[in-house]
Design an enzyme around this catalytic site. Structure first.
Site, short mmCIF file in Angstrom:
data_model
loop_
_atom_site.label_atom_id
_atom_site.label_comp_id
_atom_site.label_asym_id
_atom_site.label_seq_id
_atom_site.Cartn_x
_atom_site.Cartn_y
_atom_site.Cartn_z
N HIS A 9 0.84 -1.20 0.00
CA HIS A 9 0.00 0.00 0.00
C HIS A 9 0.87 1.25 0.00
O HIS A 9 2.07 1.18 0.25
CB HIS A 9 -0.93 -0.01 1.22
CG HIS A 9 -0.21 -0.06 2.54
ND1 HIS A 9 0.17 1.07 3.22
CD2 HIS A 9 0.23 -1.10 3.28
CE1 HIS A 9 0.78 0.71 4.34
NE2 HIS A 9 0.84 -0.60 4.41
N GLY A 10 0.24 2.36 -0.29
CA GLY A 10 0.98 3.61 -0.31
C GLY A 10 0.05 4.78 -0.50
O GLY A 10 -1.15 4.61 -0.75
#
Lengths: 457, 159
Positions: free
Chosen positions: B79-80
């Site tokens: 994720h980011g």
């Protein structure tokens, strides 16, 4: 990690050797088939014969899967082209290249994704020059490495009678030097590591690794041996890349430098480029010349040619003729072990270089990695990210953090402040933590400890 | 706030509104972590004009460097945070073969949920991750999700 190493020269080979031992997939590429022969079996790596920058070769070497390309062929231009190809075709996340020519190094702006996509430039010659400068500046030190951009240093030295702390418990250093921030990170007694505690007694001949703020280094060294003033008279043998750079840096710092070079063209070039260095055309193994040039009054003699055997011989001769301290560049690790007792310091160019590469291979947010004791130990600077929930170290006291065995805390850098952690020091987010890892086999556990959990955003 | 489509006994809805059928791929062949993240980035940025798959890859890869998002049992949650999107986006890859991911339990990863959220949506980001972690910590949910072999059942279970 999947790593492609381009160029099976000294740096390429020793890096392949070290990285392949650490659970990485390493592919080594060289255009010279002979250089690669036998390596595949000996090192547990893949080898590919071909031109390092050719798209087909990079593809065959696993370009699409590689996390890192390390371009260390002998040609700056090949290294640059290889990084460019890896980026354009495979978007390789990390591209490291050795660039030697000062012409390129003078223009760091050309190394960016829009022009020549290299993320990290390594220059082994610069690294080694810096190391030797530290050793000349701190007589008695066996090794000096930088952390926190040089604000904190780790120093290895041998304890001698005459040092006030020798024969006493480590904790007495705080009485002796109440205003100095330092910590002993590891002790080797007859080559066996000891984890230092407050009541550990330092013995003569112990090899002591300590960290301290850079300005305090000489004071702490003075606790462990009688103080020597850094000598000003230096003799260097070999006017190659390292010899030339070192002479220039030393003359800037007002040392008296003599540089011996046996090649007449190179000697003449060095004489033209250097201002206050006495350049001599001759052989550093020539006893008569050495005596004539007052080798017996030299504070330091450094043998810096490309030839291990020549370096060993000239350094041994210099020692016998009375040079106070002798150092030699030695590439072959087998030699280092053989002659360690005959010279004061053997410097391994490949080991010094590999540390700076390991910084980019280690997991987590590493700032610096230094390979120590011929690769058996490591000192690292890593950033603690996250909070008490997403990190295993942030928000915890030092005594609540269970470091892997044989790992000790050195120092912390919090913004611009050097902190020597005590049992109740709490790690804050973004602290730079300097650790000493006695047994490198535990490095993976150390990486794990500092990695953030899935909930870190 | 998107409402849950089903009650919590049959579904968990952690990705309700963020996951769509065209961002779920089965039987993905990925020979490395890098290739998998590239595949995931392409899927996440598909039909999302402001998103560039290279940027998405960079963000996901950089986050992995600080610590693997492999949470164990063959599951990873890369994720980011990204500028240029207004809502979180999720994508799912079911891998043909297990992938070395440096996961907490050192098991190869076969099931990947990728997630990107707007740069300023920290709260929401944490909430989604927490609910995903919650779902996968429960053996029943986990096994239903890992056993799902078509897009609809996965959507049912996650969105």
């Amino acid at each position: 990690m999947k790593i492609i190493i381009l160029g099976a020269g000294r740096v390429g080979l020793s890096t392949a050797e070290i990285l392949s031992r650490e659970d990485n997939d390493v592919t080594l590429v060289d255009s010279d088939e002979e250089k690669l022969q036998g390596l595949q079996d000996r090192l547990d790596i893949r080898t590919i014969v071909g031109a390092a920058a050719h798209p087909g070769v990079l593809e065959q070497a696993g370009g699409p899967d590689a996390d890192l390309v390390l371009a260390v062929t002998n040609h700056d231009e090949v290294n640059m082209a290889a990084c460019q190809v890896a980026y354009s075709l495979f978007r390789t996340p990390k591209k490291i290249a050795r660039i030697r020519s000062a012409e390129y190094l003078r223009h760091p702006e050309i190394f960016c994704d829009e022009s020549i996509p290299i993320d990290v430039i390594i220059s082994p010659e610069q690294v080694i020059t810096q190391r030797i400068l530290h050793l000349i500046k701190y007589p008695g030190a066996l090794q000096v490495v930088d952390f926190a951009g040089g604000k904190i240093q780790l120093v290895a030295l041998k304890a001698y009678y005459g040092g006030p702390l020798v024969g006493r418990q480590l904790r007495s250093i705080r009485e002796d030097l109440p205003n100095v921030k330092s910590r002993v990170a590891a002790i080797y007694r007859q080559n066996q590591p000891i984890i230092p505690k407050g009541d550990t007694v330092i013995e003569p001949d112990d090899e002591v690794f300590f960290v301290a703020g850079a300005p305090d280094i000489p004071i702490v060294m003075g606790e462990l041996r009688s103080v020597e003033k850094p000598g000003r008279r230096i003799m260097l043998a070999g006017a190659g890349n390292i010899g030339g750079q070192l002479a220039r840096r030393l003359e800037q710092d007002h040392y008296h430098v003599k540089l011996i070079e046996h090649g007449s063209i190179r000697a003449r070039q060095a004489a033209e480029q250097l201002e206050n260095t006495v350049v001599l055309h001759g052989d550093a193994a020539d006893e008569e010349l050495m005596l004539q040039e007052n080798i017996d009054s030299m504070d330091v003699f450094c043998a810096l040619t490309n030839d291990d055997e020549a370096n060993i011989l000239s350094a041994m001769l210099a020692k016998r003729l009375g040079a106070h301290r002798t150092m030699a560049l030695i590439n072959r690790s087998a030699y280092v072990e053989l002659i360690e007792s005959l010279l004061d310091i053997a410097i391994s160019p490949s080991q010094e270089t590999v540390g700076s590469l390991l910084t980019h291979v280690r997991r987590g947010d590493m700032v610096a990695v230094h390979s120590l004791r011929r690769g058996a130990a490591e000192a690292i600077e890593t950033i603690a990210h996250g909070d008490a929930a997403s990190s295993r170290v942030v928000g915890r006291r030092i005594d609540e953090i269970s470091l892997p065995s044989g790992t000790t805390f050195g120092a912390l850098m919090r913004k611009d402040e050097v902190i020597i952690p005590h049992h109740d020091t709490v790690i804050e987010p973004e602290d730079h933590v300097i650790l000493f890892v006695i047994d490198k086999r535990h490095i993976h556990d150390v990486e794990r400890l500092f990695q953030v959990k899935v909930t870190f955003v | 706030m998107p409402s849950k489509r089903k009650n919590s006994s049959s579904s968990t809805g952690a990705l309700n509104g963020f996951l769509s059928a065209d961002r779920i791929l089965f039987n993905v062949a990925a020979s490395s972590k890098k290739r998998m993240l590239e595949e995931l980035s392409a899927l996440l940025s598909r039909h999302q004009a402001p998103l560039n798959r290279h940027t998405v890859f960079q963000v996901l890869n950089e986050r992995e460097r600080l610590g693997s998002t492999g949470i164990g049992n063959g599951i990873a949650l890369p994720h980011g945070r990204l500028n240029g999107i207004s809502e979180p986006l999720a994508a799912v890859l079911r891998l043909r073969q297990g992938l070395d991911f440096d996961a907490v339990d050192d098991q190869p990863v076969t099931f990947v949920i990728g997630l990107v959220v707007p740069a300023d949506a920290t709260e929401q980001h944490l909430k989604i991750l927490a609910s995903l972690a919650q779902i996968f910590s429960e053996a029943g949910h986990r096994s239903r999700i890992l056993k799902a072999r078509d897009v609809d059942s996965l959507l049912n279970l996650l969105a």
